[in-house]
Enzyme design. Structure first.
Site, PDB file in Angstrom:
ATOM      1  N   ASN A   1     -10.213  -0.050   0.912  1.00  0.00           N
ATOM      2  CA  ASN A   1      -8.750   0.012   0.813  1.00  0.00           C
ATOM      3  C   ASN A   1      -8.328  -0.496  -0.563  1.00  0.00           C
ATOM      4  O   ASN A   1      -8.510  -1.671  -0.875  1.00  0.00           O
ATOM      5  CB  ASN A   1      -8.155  -0.853   1.929  1.00  0.00           C
ATOM      6  CG  ASN A   1      -6.641  -0.921   1.893  1.00  0.00           C
ATOM      7  OD1 ASN A   1      -6.006  -0.495   0.945  1.00  0.00           O
ATOM      8  ND2 ASN A   1      -6.073  -1.468   2.947  1.00  0.00           N
TER       9      ASN A   1
ATOM     10  N   CYS B   1       0.816  -1.230   0.000  1.00  0.00           N
ATOM     11  CA  CYS B   1       0.000   0.000   0.000  1.00  0.00           C
ATOM     12  C   CYS B   1       0.845   1.275   0.000  1.00  0.00           C
ATOM     13  O   CYS B   1       0.308   2.365  -0.200  1.00  0.00           O
ATOM     14  CB  CYS B   1      -0.948   0.002   1.181  1.00  0.00           C
ATOM     15  SG  CYS B   1      -1.955  -1.471   1.219  1.00  0.00           S
TER      16      CYS B   1
ATOM     17  N   HIS C   1      -2.837   6.863   3.345  1.00  0.00           N
ATOM     18  CA  HIS C   1      -3.340   5.605   2.792  1.00  0.00           C
ATOM     19  C   HIS C   1      -4.739   5.352   3.366  1.00  0.00           C
ATOM     20  O   HIS C   1      -4.985   5.530   4.560  1.00  0.00           O
ATOM     21  CB  HIS C   1      -2.388   4.468   3.168  1.00  0.00           C
ATOM     22  CG  HIS C   1      -2.916   3.123   2.808  1.00  0.00           C
ATOM     23  ND1 HIS C   1      -3.506   2.865   1.594  1.00  0.00           N
ATOM     24  CD2 HIS C   1      -2.969   1.958   3.514  1.00  0.00           C
ATOM     25  CE1 HIS C   1      -3.895   1.612   1.560  1.00  0.00           C
ATOM     26  NE2 HIS C   1      -3.583   1.042   2.713  1.00  0.00           N
TER      27      HIS C   1
END
Ligand code: ACO
Length: 316
Positions: free
Chosen positions: A262, A108, A232
């Site tokens: 996500n 990520c 993030h």
């Protein structure tokens, strides 16, 4: 030499999967998911290449750059469509790019890693670099596992960058990895994401805050001078805890996770593009991106926002 942002773009699959949809097949509820993560819905579908192509094409078109004049494309992804060749090969072909292209996997944190790589390429002779983050996490999610299925989604985001004489827009960065924690979040080839959510949560807050602070210190910038934090997009509670510790008000944060879930490498560019398109950035604003992911990797980058030059002309 430094970097200048010329254009941006993003892509989301059409199919929306809401928390209410998930509660039909999983022992979960909309209330639990919203309270624990902030996520209300996510987009599912397409291939990673398709999302990267759509986002990349939008960034090229916005910047009016001839694709053949691009020297390098860096595609951050943990979910390439094939093992070989790299997903970036497909994207390079469809966009008609010049120069080279490669995939980068830093989970990520991938988009921040890619941005820092791009800055290095621009400092050492490249004129134009396209940076893309694209993922189809839905393909490595076990839709019967409530611990993970409620969290992930698919998407893509891109920035078209050009070399600029002088400092450029990237004022500071920090990349890191604590590989002793690599087992808390992993996915075997052909398997599904396995995660110790609580452990990831604890470590995520710590590494986000530390990395953001190191980046600010490097650029000699105070956290109160950050106009927009682009974290993030994993969990709203991680973001709130990080804001709290950094002294950055939550309203100065770019958030899309309620509608995307996500999306790993795509999450920071999706949130950044959303904020730019909403007119949240003015000339000279400081933008701090900060991410964490499997590995555990982390990465932060501080940018000074500059409006791109209008109507560049499709220069080669
Ligand atoms: N619905 C209902 N109950 C659930 C669900 C669900 N979807 N998932 C777990 N639960 C249960 C658990 O089984 C547990 O039950 P128990 O108390 O009977 O054992 C209870 O809810 C609480 O579980 P916790 O894990 O303590 O819940 P927590 O508040 O920590 O939230 C979450 C879980 C959302 C996963 C959180 O820990 C988190 O966000 N962690 C970070 C995850 C993350 O950021 N991952 C991505 C990293 S980036 C990348 O590289 C992909």
């Amino acid at each position: 030499m430094g970097l200048r942002i010329l254009g941006w773009g993003s892509a989301l699959p059409e199919k929306v999967v809401t928390n209410h949809d998930l509660q039909k097949t999983l022992d979960t509820s909309d209330e639990w998911i919203v309270e624990r993560s902030g996520i209300r819905e996510r987009r599912i579908g397409d291939s990673t290449a398709a999302l990267a192509i759509e986002a990349g094409r939008a960034a090229l078109s916005k910047s009016n750059v001839d694709p053949a004049s691009v020297d390098v494309m860096v595609l951050a992804t943990t979910t390439p469509d094939q093992a070989v060749p790299a997903c970036s090969a497909h994207v390079h072909h469809e966009l008609g790019l010049g120069g080279g292209a490669f995939d980068l996997n830093a989970a990520c944190s991938g988009f921040v890693y890619a941005l820092v790589m791009a800055n290095g390429l621009l400092e050492t002779g490249a004129n134009r670099v396209l940076v893309v983050g694209a993922e189809t996490l839905s393909r490595i999610t076990d839709w019967d596992d409530r611990n993970t299925a409620v969290l992930f989604g698919d998407g893509g985001g891109a920035l078209m960058l050009e070399r600029e004489a002088g400092e450029g827009q990237l004022l500071g960065w920090d990349l890191g990895l604590d590989a002793s924690a690599r087992e808390i979040l992993q996915c075997d080839l052909g398997g599904f994401v396995q995660m110790d959510g609580r452990e990831v949560f604890k470590r995520a807050v710590r590494v986000l805050v530390d990395s953001a602070k190191r980046t600010l210190a490097q650029a000699k910038v105070r956290s109160e001078d950050v106009k927009l934090l682009v974290p993030h997009q994993a969990n709203i509670r991680i973001i709130q805890a990080a804001c709290d510790r950094l002294g950055i008000p939550e309203e100065n944060t770019a958030i899309v996770l309620h509608k995307t879930g996500n999306t790993s490498s795509a999450s920071i560019p999706l949130a950044l593009v959303d904020a730019i398109d909403a007119g949240r950035l003015e000339e000279g604003d400081l933008v701090l991106m900060t991410g964490f992911g499997a590995g555990m990797t982390w990465g932060s980058a501080l940018l000074r926002w500059q409006s791109p030059p209008e109507a560049q002309g499709a220069s080669a």
